[in-house]
Design an enzyme around this catalytic site. Structure first.
Site, mmCIF file in Angstrom:
data_model
loop_
_atom_site.group_PDB
_atom_site.id
_atom_site.type_symbol
_atom_site.label_atom_id
_atom_site.label_comp_id
_atom_site.label_asym_id
_atom_site.label_seq_id
_atom_site.Cartn_x
_atom_site.Cartn_y
_atom_site.Cartn_z
ATOM 1 N N HIS A 1 -19.731 -8.198 -40.195
ATOM 2 C CA HIS A 1 -19.877 -7.996 -41.637
ATOM 3 C C HIS A 1 -21.330 -8.141 -42.076
ATOM 4 C CE1 HIS A 1 -18.602 -8.471 -45.929
ATOM 5 N NE2 HIS A 1 -19.708 -9.194 -45.961
ATOM 6 N N GLU A 2 -21.959 -9.244 -41.686
ATOM 7 C CA GLU A 2 -23.328 -9.506 -42.147
ATOM 8 C C GLU A 2 -24.338 -8.528 -41.552
ATOM 9 O OE1 GLU A 2 -24.309 -11.604 -44.580
ATOM 10 O OE2 GLU A 2 -22.143 -11.759 -44.850
ATOM 11 N N HIS B 1 -24.501 -5.177 -43.308
ATOM 12 C CA HIS B 1 -25.348 -5.160 -44.502
ATOM 13 C C HIS B 1 -26.767 -4.698 -44.153
ATOM 14 C CE1 HIS B 1 -22.715 -6.645 -47.554
ATOM 15 N NE2 HIS B 1 -22.528 -7.816 -46.999
ATOM 16 N N GLU C 1 -20.028 -4.695 -50.094
ATOM 17 C CA GLU C 1 -19.122 -5.613 -49.405
ATOM 18 C C GLU C 1 -17.969 -4.854 -48.758
ATOM 19 O OE1 GLU C 1 -19.442 -8.777 -48.721
ATOM 20 O OE2 GLU C 1 -21.392 -8.738 -49.695
#
Length: 271
Positions: A138-139, A142, A202
């Protein structure tokens, strides 16, 4: 015609000129700062952060070694994915670093160029490698999807035309640009910045983070119990990791919808 009337079309022209379509997500993004400038600033800020933090050495800590192991697998999966899509150049300049920092904060983040930090405070919530892979997928999404560059561009634009032009061409020598960088990226990122756009980011991070975790050999289904545990933390002040995230119910529902696609990429990791 007054200055205000001239200012509006100038901003509109800059937005049009500064937009580009993300080759992976397909979404148009504002990009007034180059990836090279973002990566150069990230290296400086990352080093400064590590120098003033309690970094847990991977040579003596199983947790720190796990962070590097899982992070490396995720990075390799992302490289494979982008290469298969003919977008390997997106990762140009990436020099991956994965560090565990001793802090009670429930958080993790990734700066441009693959500069990653996981706080020890999130490990009791992840509980296992697969959940950690969900977090890192997820991070890191980004970063590779240019979300930070997009958010920074929006804040530069909001700061005014002169600031945008100055920062875009000499970011490293512009204190205001560095300050905005630090507002966008952890560890000094502020809560509640650009919420509407952040929701889109997100959702993209959840989507591709699942795929990258699955490609790295971790069961993407672990995302559901992990986010459930995060939701159960509750409290008036949620963890920084949740500051701009969708509601727990919406996120879990969307993850369940995305799961069949992610599972197509899943092959269990070989120890």
């Amino acid at each position: 015609m007054n200055r205000k009337m001239l200012f509006i079309p100038c901003i509109a022209a800059m937005i049009i000129a500064g937009c580009s379509r993300n080759a992976i997500t397909g979404r148009n993004q504002l990009s007034l700062v180059s990836e090279e400038q973002m990566q150069a600033t990230a290296v400086t800020q990352y080093k400064q952060f590590l120098a003033t933090s309690k970094v847990v050495p991977a040579t003596t800590s199983k947790d720190a070694e796990m962070v590097r192991r899982v992070g490396t697998r995720i990075a390799n999966a992302i490289t494979q994915y982008y290469t298969q899509k003919g977008q390997g150049d997106v990762l140009k300049g990436y020099q991956w670093e994965f560090n565990l920092v001793d802090s009670k904060e429930v958080n993790a983040w990734c700066m441009p160029g693959g500069k990653v930090v996981v706080y020890t405070g999130i490990l009791p919530i992840t509980q296992n490698e697969a959940a950690l892979a969900i977090v890192l997928g997820h991070e890191i999404t980004h970063a590779v999807a240019g979300h930070g560059r997009e958010r920074m561009s929006e804040q530069l634009l909001a700061a005014g035309i002169q600031e945008v032009g100055s920062a875009a061409f000499s970011m490293s020598n512009n204190p205001q640009a560095v300050n905005i960088f630090n507002q966008v990226y952890a560890p000094t990122a502020q809560v509640g910045v650009l919420l509407p756009n952040s929701r889109k980011q997100e959702t993209e991070a959840d989507h591709y983070g699942l795929i990258f975790a699955a490609m790295a050999g971790y069961n993407p289904k672990e995302a559901i119990p992990f986010w459930t545990r995060m939701a159960n933390l509750g409290g008036e002040k949620p963890p920084v990791f949740l500051s701009d995230h969708p509601s727990d119910q919406d996120r879990i529902q969307k993850l369940e919808q995305l799961m069949p696609e992610a599972l197509q990429y899943y092959k269990p990791v070989t120890k």
